[in-house]
Design a protein around this motif. Structure first.
Motif, mmCIF file in Angstrom:
data_model
loop_
_atom_site.group_PDB
_atom_site.id
_atom_site.type_symbol
_atom_site.label_atom_id
_atom_site.label_comp_id
_atom_site.label_asym_id
_atom_site.label_seq_id
_atom_site.Cartn_x
_atom_site.Cartn_y
_atom_site.Cartn_z
ATOM 1 N N GLY A 116 0.787 -1.231 0.000
ATOM 2 C CA GLY A 116 0.000 0.000 0.000
ATOM 3 C C GLY A 116 0.814 1.274 0.000
ATOM 4 O O GLY A 116 0.243 2.367 -0.014
ATOM 5 N N LEU A 117 2.150 1.168 0.013
ATOM 6 C CA LEU A 117 2.965 2.382 -0.054
ATOM 7 C C LEU A 117 2.983 2.901 -1.489
ATOM 8 O O LEU A 117 3.080 2.120 -2.431
ATOM 9 C CB LEU A 117 4.402 2.096 0.393
ATOM 10 C CG LEU A 117 4.618 1.632 1.832
ATOM 11 C CD1 LEU A 117 6.102 1.422 2.095
ATOM 12 C CD2 LEU A 117 4.036 2.626 2.818
ATOM 13 N N GLY B 148 10.051 -4.325 -3.993
ATOM 14 C CA GLY B 148 9.357 -3.081 -3.713
ATOM 15 C C GLY B 148 10.208 -1.832 -3.634
ATOM 16 O O GLY B 148 9.675 -0.732 -3.457
ATOM 17 N N VAL B 149 11.531 -1.961 -3.778
ATOM 18 C CA VAL B 149 12.414 -0.798 -3.699
ATOM 19 C C VAL B 149 13.347 -0.816 -4.908
ATOM 20 O O VAL B 149 13.954 -1.843 -5.212
ATOM 21 C CB VAL B 149 13.234 -0.785 -2.392
ATOM 22 C CG1 VAL B 149 14.217 0.386 -2.376
ATOM 23 C CG2 VAL B 149 12.303 -0.710 -1.185
ATOM 24 N N PHE B 150 13.466 0.326 -5.583
ATOM 25 C CA PHE B 150 14.333 0.438 -6.757
ATOM 26 C C PHE B 150 15.053 1.774 -6.696
ATOM 27 O O PHE B 150 14.432 2.827 -6.525
ATOM 28 C CB PHE B 150 13.507 0.330 -8.045
ATOM 29 C CG PHE B 150 14.314 0.374 -9.303
ATOM 30 C CD1 PHE B 150 15.198 -0.651 -9.620
ATOM 31 C CD2 PHE B 150 14.203 1.453 -10.182
ATOM 32 C CE1 PHE B 150 15.953 -0.610 -10.790
ATOM 33 C CE2 PHE B 150 14.948 1.499 -11.345
ATOM 34 C CZ PHE B 150 15.830 0.470 -11.648
ATOM 35 N N ASN B 151 16.381 1.721 -6.778
ATOM 36 C CA ASN B 151 17.208 2.937 -6.736
ATOM 37 C C ASN B 151 16.940 3.782 -5.492
ATOM 38 O O ASN B 151 16.943 5.017 -5.533
ATOM 39 C CB ASN B 151 16.999 3.780 -7.996
ATOM 40 C CG ASN B 151 17.628 3.142 -9.219
ATOM 41 O OD1 ASN B 151 18.558 2.341 -9.115
ATOM 42 N ND2 ASN B 151 17.104 3.472 -10.388
ATOM 43 N N GLU C 65 5.213 -1.291 -5.569
ATOM 44 C CA GLU C 65 4.895 -2.699 -5.299
ATOM 45 C C GLU C 65 5.065 -2.985 -3.810
ATOM 46 O O GLU C 65 5.549 -2.152 -3.030
ATOM 47 C CB GLU C 65 5.811 -3.615 -6.116
ATOM 48 C CG GLU C 65 5.766 -3.361 -7.612
ATOM 49 C CD GLU C 65 4.377 -3.555 -8.201
ATOM 50 O OE1 GLU C 65 3.645 -4.431 -7.681
ATOM 51 O OE2 GLU C 65 4.025 -2.839 -9.151
ATOM 52 N N ALA C 66 4.683 -4.181 -3.384
ATOM 53 C CA ALA C 66 4.829 -4.567 -1.990
ATOM 54 C C ALA C 66 6.313 -4.616 -1.619
ATOM 55 O O ALA C 66 7.131 -5.165 -2.357
ATOM 56 C CB ALA C 66 4.190 -5.930 -1.749
ATOM 57 N N VAL C 67 6.649 -4.022 -0.484
ATOM 58 C CA VAL C 67 8.027 -4.022 0.020
ATOM 59 C C VAL C 67 8.187 -5.225 0.957
ATOM 60 O O VAL C 67 7.467 -5.333 1.945
ATOM 61 C CB VAL C 67 8.349 -2.718 0.772
ATOM 62 C CG1 VAL C 67 9.756 -2.774 1.366
ATOM 63 C CG2 VAL C 67 8.193 -1.518 -0.142
ATOM 64 N N VAL D 253 10.388 -3.793 13.232
ATOM 65 C CA VAL D 253 11.288 -2.639 13.356
ATOM 66 C C VAL D 253 11.905 -2.274 12.005
ATOM 67 O O VAL D 253 11.958 -1.095 11.640
ATOM 68 C CB VAL D 253 12.377 -2.940 14.402
ATOM 69 C CG1 VAL D 253 13.467 -1.877 14.385
ATOM 70 C CG2 VAL D 253 11.761 -3.023 15.795
ATOM 71 N N ALA D 254 12.362 -3.270 11.262
ATOM 72 C CA ALA D 254 12.989 -2.996 9.969
ATOM 73 C C ALA D 254 12.007 -2.323 9.014
ATOM 74 O O ALA D 254 12.331 -1.306 8.370
ATOM 75 C CB ALA D 254 13.520 -4.289 9.357
ATOM 76 N N ALA D 255 10.808 -2.870 8.919
ATOM 77 C CA ALA D 255 9.808 -2.281 8.030
ATOM 78 C C ALA D 255 9.320 -0.946 8.577
ATOM 79 O O ALA D 255 9.072 0.006 7.823
ATOM 80 C CB ALA D 255 8.641 -3.247 7.856
#
Length: 360
Positions: A28-29, A68-71, A77-79, A132-134
């Motif tokens: 949902g991010l 879910g993470v790029f650059n 997308e879902a992380v 914690v990480a998320a």
């Protein structure tokens, strides 16, 4: 088993204490949220044990973001984040003896003996590393909107810290500390926890949290209230056995004239001159800091012999819990409280303003 928190921005947990890894998926991010891996490492470090008053099981928490993470930014997308478990002693755990205070017996009954009992499996506090990480990503996302969440140890055993100022909570001050207290109590509290460990026992405490910078009106009146959603999230942590907001249970001994928070106009905005409501009226944020406290029970894994049951033989037994455990879990739960609170706040903001609120 339900493992998902949230409505619009969701957090899903997976993994077991002694499995290959624990992890979390955040859905949902929006695209374009900055992901600072150094901040993730820093928050994980605050959860990591250190000293004789905490468990000797120290994991490196070398997380991987696998989707879910790029650059350096979310891509819509879902992380998904995974954290390997590399320091496990599974032989310390028995499948037949239920540890008092743990979920062993009820899990065995519910899942017919197929649950992973090593280190508590999916019921273990180890899973909070993934929260914690998320949560570090979401805390940064909120900070970009000038919303800050802080927490400190209000009490550890018999040692009590000051409470947050109800109007100007010292969020930045406590968040900067490895041992988060308002007063200089780190050495005293550590000694209290260490002493409990030498007695093969454990102690609990109270964590106080605060949120400032929330717009007015976040939360719904009935079944998705701000305080209700926070309470649901906090009570999902196995160590938390009670929660109060603002003056909390002290309201029972107050009169209405003492409990009400008088309103005052300041720069075209109404504020309150006290904060007994803890920043929430009618289930919604009222513009004042949201302040809440959680009771953390003593760590149930203790070396003192206790009565229990043998779940396979169906007979009475005794147990002195072996393994590596925290005499006090209170300090380590502080970053978990901050991270989990961030998900609740971000989810409610997203419901109010839409997901793109965080992309602007």
């Amino acid at each position: 088993m339900r493992n998902t928190l949230g409505h619009n921005i969701t957090l899903t947990l997976f993994g077991e204490s002694h499995g290959p890894y624990v992890g979390a998926t955040v859905d949902g991010l929006p695209g374009g949220v900055k992901v600072d891996e150094d901040n993730i490492r820093a928050l994980l470090a605050k959860r990591r044990p250190h000293g004789d008053g905490e468990t000797p099981r120290v994991e490196k928490d070398e997380f991987q973001i696998i989707s879910g993470v790029f650059n350096g930014y979310t891509n819509g997308e879902a992380v998904t984040i995974i954290i390997p478990n590399t320091n496990t002693h599974s032989s310390d755990y028995q499948s037949n003896l239920a540890r008092p205070g743990h979920a062993d017996y009820v899990a065995n009954e519910k899942y017919h003996g197929f649950q992973d009992y090593r280190g508590g499996g999916h019921f273990s506090g180890r899973i909070t590393a993934a929260i914690v990480a998320a949560g570090a990503i979401v805390l940064d996302m909120l900070a970009a909107k000038q919303i800050a969440i802080g927490a400190h140890i209000e009490q550890l055993g018999t040692i009590k810290d000051a409470r947050f100022d109800p109007i100007f909570p010292e969020i930045e001050q406590v968040n900067a500390k490895d041992y988060p207290t308002i007063q200089d109590l780190a050495a005293t509290m550590q000694a209290e926890a260490e002493y409990a460990g030498t007695e093969h026992d454990s102690i609990g405490g109270i964590v106080e949290a605060a949120i400032k910078g929330l717009p007015i009106g976040i939360g719904e009146t009935w079944f998705s209230s701000l305080d209700g959603e926070l309470a649901n999230a906090m009570l999902s942590l196995g160590a938390v056995k009670g929660i109060e907001f603002g003056a909390g249970f002290e309201l029972a001994s107050m009169k209405g004239s003492e409990a009400n928070d008088p309103l005052w106009m300041e720069a075209d905005k109404a504020i309150t001159t006290s904060n007994n409501a803890g920043g929430v009226n009618g289930g919604m944020s009222n513009g004042m800091p949201v302040i809440y406290r959680m009771v953390i029970k003593p760590t149930p894994s203790i070396g003192i012999e206790q009565n229990t049951v043998d779940m396979k033989a169906k007979e009475n037994a005794t147990i002195a819990v072996k393994g590596r455990h925290d005499p006090a879990i209170v300090r380590r739960i502080v970053p978990v409280v901050r991270a989990l609170s961030a998900f609740v706040v971000a989810d409610l903001l997203s419901l109010q303003y839409g997901r793109e609120y965080f992309a602007k």
